[in-house]
Design a protein around this motif. Structure first.
Motif, mmCIF file in Angstrom:
data_model
loop_
_atom_site.group_PDB
_atom_site.id
_atom_site.type_symbol
_atom_site.label_atom_id
_atom_site.label_comp_id
_atom_site.label_asym_id
_atom_site.label_seq_id
_atom_site.Cartn_x
_atom_site.Cartn_y
_atom_site.Cartn_z
ATOM 1 N N LYS A 1 -8.423 6.801 -17.299
ATOM 2 C CA LYS A 1 -8.155 8.093 -16.645
ATOM 3 C C LYS A 1 -7.057 7.940 -15.594
ATOM 4 N N PHE A 2 -7.038 6.819 -14.886
ATOM 5 C CA PHE A 2 -5.989 6.575 -13.896
ATOM 6 C C PHE A 2 -4.632 6.449 -14.585
ATOM 7 N N ILE A 3 -4.577 5.662 -15.640
ATOM 8 C CA ILE A 3 -3.325 5.462 -16.373
ATOM 9 C C ILE A 3 -2.832 6.776 -16.978
ATOM 10 N N ASP A 4 -3.766 7.603 -17.451
ATOM 11 C CA ASP A 4 -3.413 8.895 -18.049
ATOM 12 C C ASP A 4 -3.089 9.961 -17.007
ATOM 13 N N GLY A 5 -3.236 9.630 -15.715
ATOM 14 C CA GLY A 5 -2.893 10.578 -14.659
ATOM 15 C C GLY A 5 -4.003 11.540 -14.269
ATOM 16 N N GLU A 6 -5.196 11.372 -14.841
ATOM 17 C CA GLU A 6 -6.315 12.245 -14.492
ATOM 18 C C GLU A 6 -6.865 11.912 -13.103
ATOM 19 N N ILE A 7 -6.674 10.670 -12.674
ATOM 20 C CA ILE A 7 -7.058 10.207 -11.344
ATOM 21 C C ILE A 7 -5.778 9.685 -10.701
ATOM 22 N N THR A 8 -5.504 10.090 -9.472
ATOM 23 C CA THR A 8 -4.260 9.670 -8.830
ATOM 24 C C THR A 8 -4.529 8.708 -7.682
ATOM 25 N N TYR A 9 -3.512 7.944 -7.375
ATOM 26 C CA TYR A 9 -3.560 7.059 -6.215
ATOM 27 C C TYR A 9 -3.838 7.871 -4.956
ATOM 28 N N GLU A 10 -3.120 8.972 -4.797
ATOM 29 C CA GLU A 10 -3.250 9.817 -3.604
ATOM 30 C C GLU A 10 -4.671 10.347 -3.435
ATOM 31 N N LYS A 11 -5.316 10.744 -4.528
ATOM 32 C CA LYS A 11 -6.695 11.255 -4.462
ATOM 33 C C LYS A 11 -7.655 10.145 -4.044
ATOM 34 N N GLN A 12 -7.466 8.964 -4.597
ATOM 35 C CA GLN A 12 -8.329 7.839 -4.231
ATOM 36 C C GLN A 12 -8.206 7.534 -2.740
ATOM 37 N N ILE A 13 -6.963 7.447 -2.254
ATOM 38 C CA ILE A 13 -6.737 7.139 -0.839
ATOM 39 C C ILE A 13 -7.281 8.246 0.043
ATOM 40 N N ALA A 14 -7.079 9.492 -0.342
ATOM 41 C CA ALA A 14 -7.613 10.616 0.437
ATOM 42 C C ALA A 14 -9.135 10.541 0.520
ATOM 43 N N ALA B 1 -8.045 -8.819 -4.641
ATOM 44 C CA ALA B 1 -7.221 -8.062 -5.585
ATOM 45 C C ALA B 1 -8.030 -7.107 -6.457
ATOM 46 N N VAL B 2 -9.353 -7.121 -6.346
ATOM 47 C CA VAL B 2 -10.170 -6.207 -7.144
ATOM 48 C C VAL B 2 -9.721 -4.773 -6.857
ATOM 49 N N GLY B 3 -9.469 -4.021 -7.902
ATOM 50 C CA GLY B 3 -9.000 -2.646 -7.766
ATOM 51 C C GLY B 3 -7.499 -2.509 -7.956
ATOM 52 N N SER B 4 -6.796 -3.614 -8.140
ATOM 53 C CA SER B 4 -5.337 -3.567 -8.291
ATOM 54 C C SER B 4 -4.900 -2.725 -9.479
ATOM 55 N N ILE B 5 -5.682 -2.701 -10.537
ATOM 56 C CA ILE B 5 -5.308 -1.953 -11.735
ATOM 57 C C ILE B 5 -5.175 -0.457 -11.445
ATOM 58 N N VAL B 6 -5.888 0.037 -10.417
ATOM 59 C CA VAL B 6 -5.780 1.450 -10.022
ATOM 60 C C VAL B 6 -5.098 1.580 -8.657
ATOM 61 N N ASN B 7 -4.430 0.517 -8.246
ATOM 62 C CA ASN B 7 -3.580 0.487 -7.051
ATOM 63 C C ASN B 7 -4.336 0.642 -5.728
ATOM 64 N N VAL B 8 -5.616 0.360 -5.718
ATOM 65 C CA VAL B 8 -6.376 0.394 -4.458
ATOM 66 C C VAL B 8 -7.241 -0.859 -4.342
ATOM 67 N N ASN B 9 -6.576 -2.011 -4.242
ATOM 68 C CA ASN B 9 -7.343 -3.244 -4.120
ATOM 69 C C ASN B 9 -7.937 -3.368 -2.714
ATOM 70 N N ASN B 10 -8.860 -4.287 -2.575
ATOM 71 C CA ASN B 10 -9.574 -4.467 -1.311
ATOM 72 C C ASN B 10 -8.637 -4.716 -0.137
ATOM 73 N N ALA B 11 -7.617 -5.532 -0.334
ATOM 74 C CA ALA B 11 -6.681 -5.842 0.743
ATOM 75 C C ALA B 11 -5.894 -4.610 1.161
ATOM 76 N N LYS B 12 -5.457 -3.815 0.191
ATOM 77 C CA LYS B 12 -4.688 -2.604 0.493
ATOM 78 C C LYS B 12 -5.545 -1.593 1.253
ATOM 79 N N VAL B 13 -6.779 -1.420 0.832
ATOM 80 C CA VAL B 13 -7.672 -0.468 1.503
ATOM 81 C C VAL B 13 -7.910 -0.897 2.949
ATOM 82 N N ALA B 14 -8.164 -2.166 3.174
ATOM 83 C CA ALA B 14 -8.359 -2.656 4.548
ATOM 84 C C ALA B 14 -7.122 -2.391 5.390
ATOM 85 N N SER B 15 -5.950 -2.605 4.819
ATOM 86 C CA SER B 15 -4.703 -2.367 5.537
ATOM 87 C C SER B 15 -4.529 -0.887 5.876
#
Length: 112
Positions: free
Chosen positions: A31-44, A69-83
C-alpha cells in the motif's frame, strides 16, 4: 508491548491508537509503494500521537522494534522517528563481543 505497558502502568487515559500510531501488518508495504499510504501521513500520525501522549503524561517512552533500520521500507525507520521527535535513543545490544559490537556500531552509525 503497548498492551502490557498500558495495563501494567495503568495508562488507561491513553488510547492504543496514540501508543502505536504506525503498525505495519501484511500488505502495508505494498500500500505504501502504491501510494495508498504516504510518508507524510505516517509522520503526521506519529507527531500527533507523540504530542497527545506528551500533553497528558509526565514521561514519554517511545519504543522502536528490532534494529534502528526497521521501517526503512516505508521511510520511517526507528532512527528517523527518534530524530524527528527530538528523542534521545538507548541502543540495546545482544551479549557477546564480535557480532554484538558490530551490530551496535551499525545501529549507532544509522542514528547519527
Amino acid at each position: 508491548d503497548v498492551c502490557l505497558v498500558r495495563e501494567r502502568f495503568n495508562l488507561h487515559h491513553l488510547d492504543y491508537e496514540y501508543m502505536s500510531p504506525v503498525i505495519i501488518p501484511r500488505g502495508y508495504t505494498k500500500k505504501f509503494i502504491d501510494g495508498e499510504i504516504t510518508y507524510e501521513k505516517q509522520i503526521a500520525d506519529i507527531e500527533e500521537s507523540f504530542k497527545h501522549v506528551s500533553e497528558c503524561s509526565d514521561v514519554v517512552l517511545a519504543e522502536g522494534t528490532g534494529h534502528c533500520a526497521v521501517g526503512s521500507i516505508v521511510n520511517v525507520n526507528n532512527a528517523k522517528v527518534a530524530s524527528i521527535l527530538g528523542a534521545d535513543m538507548v541502543l540495546i545490544a545482544n551479549g557477546g563481543l564480535g557480532s554484538a559490537f558490530d551490530e551496535l556500531e551499525l545501529n549507532r552509525i544509522l542514528c547519527q
